[in-house]
Design a protein around this motif. Structure first.
Motif, PDB file in Angstrom:
ATOM      1  N   ILE A  33      -9.517 137.847  11.672  1.00  0.00           N
ATOM      2  CA  ILE A  33     -10.781 138.544  11.887  1.00  0.00           C
ATOM      3  C   ILE A  33     -11.429 137.979  13.144  1.00  0.00           C
ATOM      4  CG2 ILE A  33     -13.084 139.016  10.974  1.00  0.00           C
ATOM      5  CD1 ILE A  33     -11.963 138.832   8.190  1.00  0.00           C
ATOM      6  N   LEU A  34     -11.695 138.864  14.107  1.00  0.00           N
ATOM      7  CA  LEU A  34     -12.345 138.460  15.351  1.00  0.00           C
ATOM      8  C   LEU A  34     -13.721 139.122  15.438  1.00  0.00           C
ATOM      9  CD1 LEU A  34      -9.476 138.774  18.006  1.00  0.00           C
ATOM     10  CD2 LEU A  34     -10.354 136.687  16.957  1.00  0.00           C
ATOM     11  N   ARG A  35     -14.717 138.308  15.729  1.00  0.00           N
ATOM     12  CA  ARG A  35     -16.070 138.800  15.960  1.00  0.00           C
ATOM     13  C   ARG A  35     -16.424 138.487  17.405  1.00  0.00           C
ATOM     14  NH1 ARG A  35     -14.876 141.171  12.253  1.00  0.00           N
ATOM     15  NH2 ARG A  35     -15.738 141.210  10.133  1.00  0.00           N
ATOM     16  N   GLN A  36     -16.494 139.522  18.223  1.00  0.00           N
ATOM     17  CA  GLN A  36     -16.723 139.311  19.645  1.00  0.00           C
ATOM     18  C   GLN A  36     -17.533 140.478  20.211  1.00  0.00           C
ATOM     19  OE1 GLN A  36     -12.788 139.160  21.316  1.00  0.00           O
ATOM     20  NE2 GLN A  36     -12.234 141.187  20.574  1.00  0.00           N
ATOM     21  N   PRO A  37     -18.286 140.233  21.285  1.00  0.00           N
ATOM     22  CA  PRO A  37     -19.090 141.308  21.879  1.00  0.00           C
ATOM     23  C   PRO A  37     -18.363 141.968  23.044  1.00  0.00           C
ATOM     24  CG  PRO A  37     -19.801 139.210  22.752  1.00  0.00           C
ATOM     25  CD  PRO A  37     -18.668 138.907  21.804  1.00  0.00           C
ATOM     26  N   GLU A  38     -18.737 143.194  23.305  1.00  0.00           N
ATOM     27  CA  GLU A  38     -18.355 143.879  24.545  1.00  0.00           C
ATOM     28  C   GLU A  38     -19.616 143.954  25.389  1.00  0.00           C
ATOM     29  OE1 GLU A  38     -15.890 144.707  26.838  1.00  0.00           O
ATOM     30  OE2 GLU A  38     -14.941 145.905  25.247  1.00  0.00           O
ATOM     31  N   VAL A  39     -19.519 143.543  26.648  1.00  0.00           N
ATOM     32  CA  VAL A  39     -20.710 143.395  27.476  1.00  0.00           C
ATOM     33  C   VAL A  39     -20.575 144.213  28.757  1.00  0.00           C
ATOM     34  CG1 VAL A  39     -22.127 141.759  28.781  1.00  0.00           C
ATOM     35  CG2 VAL A  39     -21.196 141.099  26.555  1.00  0.00           C
ATOM     36  N   VAL A  40     -21.649 144.904  29.089  1.00  0.00           N
ATOM     37  CA  VAL A  40     -21.804 145.501  30.420  1.00  0.00           C
ATOM     38  C   VAL A  40     -22.841 144.647  31.141  1.00  0.00           C
ATOM     39  CG1 VAL A  40     -22.464 147.536  31.745  1.00  0.00           C
ATOM     40  CG2 VAL A  40     -21.276 147.808  29.559  1.00  0.00           C
ATOM     41  N   ASN A  41     -22.421 143.930  32.156  1.00  0.00           N
ATOM     42  CA  ASN A  41     -23.294 142.968  32.821  1.00  0.00           C
ATOM     43  C   ASN A  41     -24.478 143.650  33.501  1.00  0.00           C
ATOM     44  OD1 ASN A  41     -21.756 140.676  32.144  1.00  0.00           O
ATOM     45  ND2 ASN A  41     -20.350 141.073  33.842  1.00  0.00           N
ATOM     46  N   ALA A  42     -25.575 142.922  33.557  1.00  0.00           N
ATOM     47  CA  ALA A  42     -26.777 143.422  34.238  1.00  0.00           C
ATOM     48  C   ALA A  42     -26.453 143.739  35.694  1.00  0.00           C
ATOM     49  CB  ALA A  42     -27.891 142.387  34.150  1.00  0.00           C
TER      50      ALA A  42
END
Length: 277
Positions: free
Chosen positions: A8-17
């Motif tokens: 189980i992986l808990r990770q974010p997907e980010v679009v940088n500022a």
């Protein structure tokens, strides 16, 4: 024999500022009077002036206006904020095997294997707007084998195997309610399977996926393999045959929702991608 594994992986997907360019609050209303780059608008659509163009309310596209609710607002410095959403994944695997030698001259083997899981991709297909589109991938694979090793006599052994395998790979929309009709378009979808439409405002942002789904891929196979081994003197001979049945079904939306590009290609010289949008 039993085996089980879970990941189980808990990770974010980010679009940088600052990685995308978003319209100002005035530009969202069609008001380019304060913009650094002012578009030249087609005749009859400018309710401002040439030096301070403002798109007339009647000329604002309703689909674009509805899409803008998914475009983040810039901060006080005019920079697009950071976007973040979960991009979690789960994977489960199980294996069971039984070997049985209780039958005269027969050795039986039974094996069952299953792996399944899902993953979330909020930016699938090049999407820049978290909350507008995205995909959920779900995979389920099953393998089963039944084997019999039959010792006919001390010189002859027959091995028979029955097998079955099924692999399902599904991609579905992460969000509902962002399709063409929901955005106010009168254009029909290009097929029965579709995603939110893709809008590319060149140099600014991309909303929606390009060919990333939804889709359904189902691949199955089953068969029987039989091999006889005969030992004769200094020779070992093998004879046998097999039958394998394969089936593959695929159904994909591709770009059936439409791909709409805006790249400073207005019929009016001096148009801008954002103004065209």
């Amino acid at each position: 024999f039993l085996s089980y594994e879970q990941l189980i992986l808990r990770q974010p997907e980010v679009v940088n500022a600052g990685s995308i360019i978003v319209p100002s609050d005035l530009e969202r209303k069609g008001d380019f009077s304060q913009s650094a780059v002012k578009p030249k608008l087609p005749a009859g659509t400018n309710c401002g002036t040439t030096a301070a163009p403002v798109i007339c309310p009647a000329a604002l596209d309703p689909v674009a206006q509805n899409l803008l609710q998914y475009v983040p607002h810039a901060d006080s410095a005019g920079v697009a904020p950071q976007q973040s959403a979960p991009a979690n994944s789960n994977s489960y695997q199980g294996l069971a095997r039984i070997d049985y030698n209780g039958l005269n001259r027969h050795s039986l083997e039974l094996m069952y294997f299953n792996t399944q899981g899902n993953s979330v991709d909020p930016l699938a297909g090049g999407n820049d707007l978290i909350g507008y589109s995205g995909m959920i991938d779900t995979e389920n694979q099953t393998n089963a084998v039944l084997a019999d090793n039959w010792t006919i006599n001390y010189r002859t052994v027959n091995s028979a195997r029955l097998f079955y395998t099924l692999n399902k790979y599904l991609i579905d929309n992460l969000h509902q309610g962002q399709f063409l009709a929901d955005l106010g378009s009168e254009a029909p979808e290009g097929g029965s399977v579709y995603s939110p439409p893709q809008f590319v405002v060149n140099g600014d942002f991309t909303a929606g996926p390009s060919g990333a789904g939804p889709s359904t891929d189902i691949q199955g196979s089953m068969g029987v393999i039989d091999t006889g081994t005969l030992n004769r003197g200094s020779h070992s001979l093998k004879i046998g045959g097999s039958f394998v049945w394969n089936k593959y079904n695929a159904d994909s939306g591709n770009v059936s929702a439409g791909h709409f590009g805006f790249a400073n290609n207005s019929s009016v010289s001096g148009g801008t991608a954002l103004g065209d949008f």
